[in-house]
Write a protein that holds these residues in place. Structure first.
Motif, mmCIF file in Angstrom:
data_model
loop_
_atom_site.group_PDB
_atom_site.id
_atom_site.type_symbol
_atom_site.label_atom_id
_atom_site.label_comp_id
_atom_site.label_asym_id
_atom_site.label_seq_id
_atom_site.Cartn_x
_atom_site.Cartn_y
_atom_site.Cartn_z
ATOM 1 N N SER A 1 0.846 -1.188 0.000
ATOM 2 C CA SER A 1 0.000 0.000 0.000
ATOM 3 C C SER A 1 0.885 1.243 0.000
ATOM 4 O O SER A 1 1.985 1.237 0.550
ATOM 5 C CB SER A 1 -0.857 -0.010 1.268
ATOM 6 N N GLU A 2 0.394 2.303 -0.637
ATOM 7 C CA GLU A 2 1.175 3.541 -0.653
ATOM 8 C C GLU A 2 0.962 4.377 0.592
ATOM 9 O O GLU A 2 1.585 5.415 0.761
ATOM 10 C CB GLU A 2 0.829 4.338 -1.910
ATOM 11 N N ALA A 3 0.079 3.911 1.449
ATOM 12 C CA ALA A 3 -0.184 4.665 2.674
ATOM 13 C C ALA A 3 1.092 4.756 3.514
ATOM 14 O O ALA A 3 1.831 3.785 3.642
ATOM 15 C CB ALA A 3 -1.294 3.977 3.456
ATOM 16 N N SER A 4 1.364 5.925 4.082
ATOM 17 C CA SER A 4 2.551 6.101 4.926
ATOM 18 C C SER A 4 2.275 5.462 6.284
ATOM 19 O O SER A 4 1.111 5.228 6.640
ATOM 20 C CB SER A 4 2.815 7.590 5.105
ATOM 21 N N PRO A 5 3.328 5.208 7.057
ATOM 22 C CA PRO A 5 3.115 4.652 8.400
ATOM 23 C C PRO A 5 2.162 5.519 9.220
ATOM 24 O O PRO A 5 1.332 4.994 9.966
ATOM 25 C CB PRO A 5 4.523 4.640 9.009
ATOM 26 N N GLU A 6 2.238 6.858 9.044
ATOM 27 C CA GLU A 6 1.345 7.759 9.791
ATOM 28 C C GLU A 6 -0.101 7.530 9.371
ATOM 29 O O GLU A 6 -1.010 7.519 10.191
ATOM 30 C CB GLU A 6 1.701 9.231 9.528
ATOM 31 N N GLU A 7 -0.308 7.357 8.044
ATOM 32 C CA GLU A 7 -1.675 7.133 7.560
ATOM 33 C C GLU A 7 -2.209 5.792 8.048
ATOM 34 O O GLU A 7 -3.387 5.677 8.384
ATOM 35 C CB GLU A 7 -1.698 7.180 6.017
ATOM 36 N N ILE A 8 -1.334 4.797 8.082
ATOM 37 C CA ILE A 8 -1.779 3.481 8.543
ATOM 38 C C ILE A 8 -2.171 3.539 10.011
ATOM 39 O O ILE A 8 -3.253 3.088 10.387
ATOM 40 C CB ILE A 8 -0.678 2.412 8.315
ATOM 41 N N SER A 9 -1.333 4.165 10.846
ATOM 42 C CA SER A 9 -1.701 4.179 12.264
ATOM 43 C C SER A 9 -2.951 5.019 12.496
ATOM 44 O O SER A 9 -3.787 4.663 13.332
ATOM 45 C CB SER A 9 -0.538 4.583 13.166
ATOM 46 N N ALA A 10 -3.123 6.101 11.727
ATOM 47 C CA ALA A 10 -4.340 6.911 11.876
ATOM 48 C C ALA A 10 -5.567 6.092 11.470
ATOM 49 O O ALA A 10 -6.621 6.175 12.102
ATOM 50 C CB ALA A 10 -4.238 8.182 11.041
ATOM 51 N N LYS A 11 -5.408 5.288 10.420
ATOM 52 C CA LYS A 11 -6.515 4.455 9.942
ATOM 53 C C LYS A 11 -6.954 3.456 11.009
ATOM 54 O O LYS A 11 -8.134 3.220 11.217
ATOM 55 C CB LYS A 11 -6.040 3.696 8.699
ATOM 56 N N ILE A 12 -5.966 2.875 11.692
ATOM 57 C CA ILE A 12 -6.275 1.880 12.726
ATOM 58 C C ILE A 12 -7.076 2.554 13.846
ATOM 59 O O ILE A 12 -8.082 2.024 14.317
ATOM 60 C CB ILE A 12 -4.970 1.274 13.294
ATOM 61 N N ILE A 13 -6.625 3.723 14.259
ATOM 62 C CA ILE A 13 -7.262 4.385 15.393
ATOM 63 C C ILE A 13 -8.611 5.014 15.016
ATOM 64 O O ILE A 13 -9.567 4.942 15.773
ATOM 65 C CB ILE A 13 -6.279 5.397 16.014
ATOM 66 N N ASN A 14 -8.689 5.569 13.792
ATOM 67 C CA ASN A 14 -9.924 6.266 13.400
ATOM 68 C C ASN A 14 -10.887 5.441 12.566
ATOM 69 O O ASN A 14 -12.040 5.811 12.413
ATOM 70 C CB ASN A 14 -9.578 7.539 12.625
ATOM 71 N N GLY B 1 -12.217 3.673 8.846
ATOM 72 C CA GLY B 1 -12.409 4.244 7.514
ATOM 73 C C GLY B 1 -13.878 4.261 7.169
ATOM 74 O O GLY B 1 -14.727 4.174 8.055
ATOM 75 N N GLN B 2 -14.180 4.349 5.885
ATOM 76 C CA GLN B 2 -15.567 4.311 5.433
ATOM 77 C C GLN B 2 -16.217 3.002 5.869
ATOM 78 O O GLN B 2 -17.339 2.980 6.342
ATOM 79 C CB GLN B 2 -15.624 4.371 3.900
ATOM 80 N N LEU B 3 -15.491 1.919 5.651
ATOM 81 C CA LEU B 3 -16.017 0.588 5.963
ATOM 82 C C LEU B 3 -15.239 -0.085 7.072
ATOM 83 O O LEU B 3 -15.743 -0.947 7.759
ATOM 84 C CB LEU B 3 -15.950 -0.294 4.712
ATOM 85 N N MET B 4 -14.012 0.320 7.208
ATOM 86 C CA MET B 4 -13.177 -0.319 8.223
ATOM 87 C C MET B 4 -13.530 0.188 9.611
ATOM 88 O O MET B 4 -13.717 1.376 9.802
ATOM 89 C CB MET B 4 -11.709 -0.023 7.907
ATOM 90 N N PRO B 5 -13.633 -0.740 10.580
ATOM 91 C CA PRO B 5 -13.928 -0.303 11.951
ATOM 92 C C PRO B 5 -12.732 0.412 12.570
ATOM 93 O O PRO B 5 -11.597 0.145 12.187
ATOM 94 C CB PRO B 5 -14.195 -1.622 12.687
ATOM 95 N N ALA B 6 -12.973 1.303 13.506
ATOM 96 C CA ALA B 6 -11.889 1.915 14.279
ATOM 97 C C ALA B 6 -11.501 0.938 15.390
ATOM 98 O O ALA B 6 -12.311 0.098 15.783
ATOM 99 C CB ALA B 6 -12.380 3.224 14.889
ATOM 100 N N PHE B 7 -10.286 1.036 15.872
ATOM 101 C CA PHE B 7 -9.825 0.168 16.956
ATOM 102 C C PHE B 7 -9.455 1.032 18.160
ATOM 103 O O PHE B 7 -8.283 1.335 18.377
ATOM 104 C CB PHE B 7 -8.616 -0.655 16.504
ATOM 105 N N PRO B 8 -10.456 1.442 18.946
ATOM 106 C CA PRO B 8 -10.186 2.369 20.058
ATOM 107 C C PRO B 8 -9.286 1.776 21.138
ATOM 108 O O PRO B 8 -8.699 2.536 21.904
ATOM 109 C CB PRO B 8 -11.579 2.685 20.606
ATOM 110 N N ASN B 9 -9.157 0.443 21.192
ATOM 111 C CA ASN B 9 -8.312 -0.153 22.242
ATOM 112 C C ASN B 9 -6.869 -0.362 21.811
ATOM 113 O O ASN B 9 -6.062 -0.877 22.576
ATOM 114 C CB ASN B 9 -8.906 -1.482 22.715
#
Ligand code: HEC
Length: 102
Positions: free
Chosen positions: A63-76, A78-86
């Protein structure tokens, strides 16, 4: 008897579908590294080692996503992807580093 089976089937279906919406209650166990968390929390949708699922759908390995984008995606999420608040910021960064190494 038959009715109970039917009802639990419906709630199971609702549970598995809710995995694909707002937030996921996965909680990492102390000591898990990025790879362990990935295998437990992400591989069900993104495939083993980020290789994707159902062909190349949701492939993360290059994926072209940067490490910052990946970690933000995990925490926040996406459109379909669940956030992982824990999952903490530090853990999200470990997962991102793991994915970048794939
Ligand atoms: C329930 C299924 C599901 C789970 C579990 C899941 N994802 Fe996702 N992920 C998706 C979907 C669907 C997309 C694409 C649409 C979107 O952004 O919502 C996506 C997109 C992404 C993207 C953006 C890809 C790109 O190239 O821009 C990243 C990064 C990502 N996921 C990482 C993760 C990580 C890391 C985990 C584990 C902590 C994880 N995902 C768990 C479904 C999931």
């Amino acid at each position: 008897m038959k009715k109970t089976t039917y009802l639990s089937g419906v709630s199971l279906l609702a549970l598995s579908l809710s995995g694909c919406s707002d937030s996921n209650d996965f909680k990492p166990i102390t000591g898990m590294d990025g790879m362990d968390i990935y295998a437990n929390a992400c591989a069900s949708c993104h495939g083993e080692n980020g290789q994707g699922k159902f062909g190349l759908l949701l492939k993360l390995a290059d994926s072209e996503a940067s490490p910052e984008e990946i970690s933000a995606k995990i925490i926040n999420g996406g459109q379909l992807m669940p956030a992982f608040p824990n999952i903490s910021q530090a853990q999200a960064e470990q997962i991102a580093a793991y994915l970048k190494a794939q």
